[in-house]
Design a protein around this motif. Structure first.
Motif, PDB file in Angstrom:
ATOM      1  N   THR A 159       0.829  -1.212   0.000  1.00 50.63           N
ATOM      2  CA  THR A 159       0.000   0.000   0.000  1.00 50.63           C
ATOM      3  C   THR A 159       0.864   1.263   0.000  1.00 50.63           C
TER       4      THR A 159
ATOM      5  N   GLU B 255      -9.509  -2.340  -0.286  1.00 54.83           N
ATOM      6  CA  GLU B 255      -9.236  -2.729   1.097  1.00 54.83           C
ATOM      7  C   GLU B 255      -9.436  -1.582   2.079  1.00 54.83           C
TER       8      GLU B 255
ATOM      9  N   THR C   2      -7.741   1.202   2.409  1.00 54.03           N
ATOM     10  CA  THR C   2      -6.487   1.593   3.060  1.00 54.03           C
ATOM     11  C   THR C   2      -5.847   2.836   2.440  1.00 54.03           C
TER      12      THR C   2
ATOM     13  N   ASP D 222      -5.396  -1.682  -5.431  1.00 56.39           N
ATOM     14  CA  ASP D 222      -4.859  -2.158  -4.142  1.00 56.39           C
ATOM     15  C   ASP D 222      -6.011  -2.704  -3.308  1.00 56.39           C
TER      16      ASP D 222
HETATM   17 MG    MG Z   1      -2.083  -2.852   1.970  1.00 51.82          MG
END
Ligand code: MG
Ligand code: ATP
Length: 243
Positions: free
Chosen positions: A39, A68, A70, A129
């Protein structure tokens, strides 16, 4: 035919490993255990792609699909500051979308293709991601693996088509088979990425990330048909991925 552009990862060593940076008209995949920097690398690329071509950028905007939850704008601000760029201007050049299921994830890629034809040359990078998270939740049953792989294949083909048609780099992150955060797993092999043959064949460059000492991490070229399986060490810092 357009020239391939290379976007810096923020680490000179890592750039060297992959031939100068992540390339347009190509899919680069990074997989590894949690906290290996997938990330943070995504965040760093959001900034570096905006830099001039002579400085390792692609002078472009970026599209990021977050599966996700994030993505952190504050990380982009810190990374922009490291490169002496205006943080708010950097954020303005990031087209962000959250996907909650694999149908949406696929639709977003189609929507991006439409956007890219409206603004030719404005975008040189798509980040997802991670590519796999929603597949693991949407197709968590044992009998659904075939269906999952088929849909993943459709998505990867669409990404490659966009990469080639618009001279865009695709950067995707992936998880390890053993990572319990991704849902149920079928095979407990900690050294393997999820996605099987579909991702193995679709990704042009695959990087296996692992932990090193302190903030150091190690990237290894994985399964490359034409490059040695060399390694590079990089660091995760306040200013993003660095040496
Ligand atoms: Mg990550
Ligand atoms: P996951 O599989 O859980 O998604 P990941 O590979 O995406 O993990 P990242 O979130 O990219 O991992 O990296 C997390 C690491 O980055 C942690 O070790 C954390 O300490 C470090 N990190 C995050 N923010 C900063 C910061 N501002 N300064 C320095 N290090 C940071």
């Amino acid at each position: 035919r357009q020239a391939v552009l290379k976007i810096s990862t923020g680490s000179k060593e890592l750039d060297k490993l992959i031939g100068g940076g992540i390339q347009t008209m190509s899919i680069t995949e990074a997989f590894g255990e949690f906290r290996t920097g997938k990330t943070q690398l995504s965040h760093t690329l959001c900034v570096t792609c905006q830099m001039p071509v002579e400085e390792g950028g692609a002078n472009s905007k970026v599209a990021l699909i977050d599966t996700e939850n994030t993505f952190r704008p504050d990380r982009l601000r810190a990374i922009a500051t490291r490169f002496n760029m205006d943080p708010e201007e950097v954020l303005n050049n990031v087209l962000y979308a959250k996907a909650f299921n694999t149908d949406q994830q696929l639709d977003l890629i189609t929507a991006l293709a439409a956007k890219f034809s409206e603004e030719p040359g404005a975008y040189r990078l798509i980040i997802i991601d991670s590519i796999i998270n929603l597949f693991r939740t949407d197709f968590s049953g044992r009998g659904e693996l075939g269906e999952r792989q088929q849909k993943l294949n459709t998505m990867m083909s669409r990404l490659m088509k966009v990469a080639e048609e618009f001279n865009v780099a695709i950067f995707i992150t992936n998880q390890m088979m053993s990572d319990p955060s991704g849902g149920l797993t079928f095979v407990a092999d900690p050294k393997k990425p999820v996605g099987g043959h579909v991702l193995a064949h679709a990704s042009t460059t695959r990087l296996y990330l692992r932990k090193g000492r302190d903030n150091q991490r190690v990237a290894k070229l994985y399964d490359s048909p034409d490059m040695p399986e060399a390694e590079a060490t990089y660091a995760i810092t306040e200013g993003g991925i660095d040496d």
